[in-house]
Design a protein around this motif. Structure first.
Motif, PDB file in Angstrom:
ATOM      1  N   GLN A 186      55.298   6.354 -57.459  1.00 16.03           N
ATOM      2  CA  GLN A 186      56.525   6.143 -58.199  1.00 16.03           C
ATOM      3  C   GLN A 186      55.888   5.984 -59.649  1.00 16.03           C
ATOM      4  O   GLN A 186      54.989   5.707 -60.115  1.00 16.03           O
ATOM      5  N   THR A 224      61.274   7.860 -60.772  1.00 19.61           N
ATOM      6  CA  THR A 224      60.896   9.028 -59.902  1.00 19.61           C
ATOM      7  C   THR A 224      59.761   8.546 -58.723  1.00 19.61           C
ATOM      8  O   THR A 224      59.387   7.626 -58.942  1.00 19.61           O
ATOM      9  N   CYS A 225      60.161   9.152 -57.734  1.00 22.23           N
ATOM     10  CA  CYS A 225      59.444   8.919 -56.650  1.00 22.23           C
ATOM     11  C   CYS A 225      59.002  10.179 -55.730  1.00 22.23           C
ATOM     12  O   CYS A 225      59.967  11.032 -55.462  1.00 22.23           O
ATOM     13  N   MET A 239      65.312   9.500 -48.886  1.00 20.50           N
ATOM     14  CA  MET A 239      64.358   8.556 -49.690  1.00 20.50           C
ATOM     15  C   MET A 239      65.415   7.683 -50.337  1.00 20.50           C
ATOM     16  O   MET A 239      66.455   8.001 -50.684  1.00 20.50           O
ATOM     17  N   TRP A 289      66.068   3.734 -52.949  1.00 25.28           N
ATOM     18  CA  TRP A 289      65.429   2.801 -53.807  1.00 25.28           C
ATOM     19  C   TRP A 289      66.000   1.428 -53.532  1.00 25.28           C
ATOM     20  O   TRP A 289      67.437   1.338 -53.302  1.00 25.28           O
ATOM     21  N   SER A 349      60.604  14.940 -53.835  1.00 26.21           N
ATOM     22  CA  SER A 349      60.785  13.945 -54.870  1.00 26.21           C
ATOM     23  C   SER A 349      62.345  13.388 -54.999  1.00 26.21           C
ATOM     24  O   SER A 349      63.270  14.272 -54.770  1.00 26.21           O
ATOM     25  N   TYR A 387      61.611  -2.365 -58.665  1.00 19.87           N
ATOM     26  CA  TYR A 387      62.280  -1.346 -57.933  1.00 19.87           C
ATOM     27  C   TYR A 387      61.111  -0.785 -57.102  1.00 19.87           C
ATOM     28  O   TYR A 387      60.256  -0.145 -57.458  1.00 19.87           O
ATOM     29  N   CYS A 432      60.402   2.420 -54.261  1.00 18.14           N
ATOM     30  CA  CYS A 432      61.020   3.712 -53.548  1.00 18.14           C
ATOM     31  C   CYS A 432      60.669   3.717 -52.031  1.00 18.14           C
ATOM     32  O   CYS A 432      59.471   3.074 -51.635  1.00 18.14           O
ATOM     33  N   TRP A 474      56.608   2.822 -48.078  1.00 14.58           N
ATOM     34  CA  TRP A 474      57.207   2.095 -49.353  1.00 14.58           C
ATOM     35  C   TRP A 474      56.210   2.507 -50.539  1.00 14.58           C
ATOM     36  O   TRP A 474      54.998   2.712 -50.144  1.00 14.58           O
TER      37      TRP A 474
END
Length: 129
Positions: free
Chosen positions: A6, A21-22, A34, A36, A78, A94, A96, A119
């Motif tokens: 992340q 972003t992840c 994906m 959040w 992503s 937060y 991801c 995660w």
């Protein structure tokens, strides 16, 4: 296993914007979805948004609908979470997460934390008044 990295987060004033972003790497070449989630102090982890590449479907919690936008980049594996009009109640860590199982599920599936396999490390978002 799948690794999730992340980036983003930080401190912003109410009404401001942040981008999270992840990015996924590892054995899963193409994660199916994906999402959040966020967790504020003393509260349970709650769903924020999710993106499913098949159909480019986006899902949002009612609390962020119209303010947050999630998008996916399949080539980069992503997702981005654009957070606009931030409120103090958005303050949380937060996380991801990635769902590696292919399938077309109901919207509730993507809002359920137990449906995700891996995660990220979490990132702090703080919104000041």
């Amino acid at each position: 296993q799948v690794q999730l990295v992340q980036s983003g987060g930080g401190l912003v004033q109410a009404g401001g914007s942040l981008r999270l972003t992840c990015a996924a790497s590892g054995r899963t070449a193409s994660p199916y979805a994906m999402g959040w989630f966020r967790q504020a102090p003393g509260k349970e982890r709650e769903f924020v948004a999710a993106f499913r590449w098949t159909g480019s479907a986006a899902y949002y919690a009612d609390s962020v609908k119209g303010r947050f936008t999630i998008s996916g980049d399949n080539a980069k594996r992503s997702v981005n979470l654009e957070m606009n009009s931030l409120k103090p109640e958005d303050t949380a860590v937060y996380f991801c997460a990635v769902d590696t199982r292919p399938g077309l599920f109901s919207s509730s599936h993507y809002a359920t934390s137990d449906e995700y396999d891996y995660w990220g490390q979490g990132t702090q978002v703080t919104v000041s008044s």
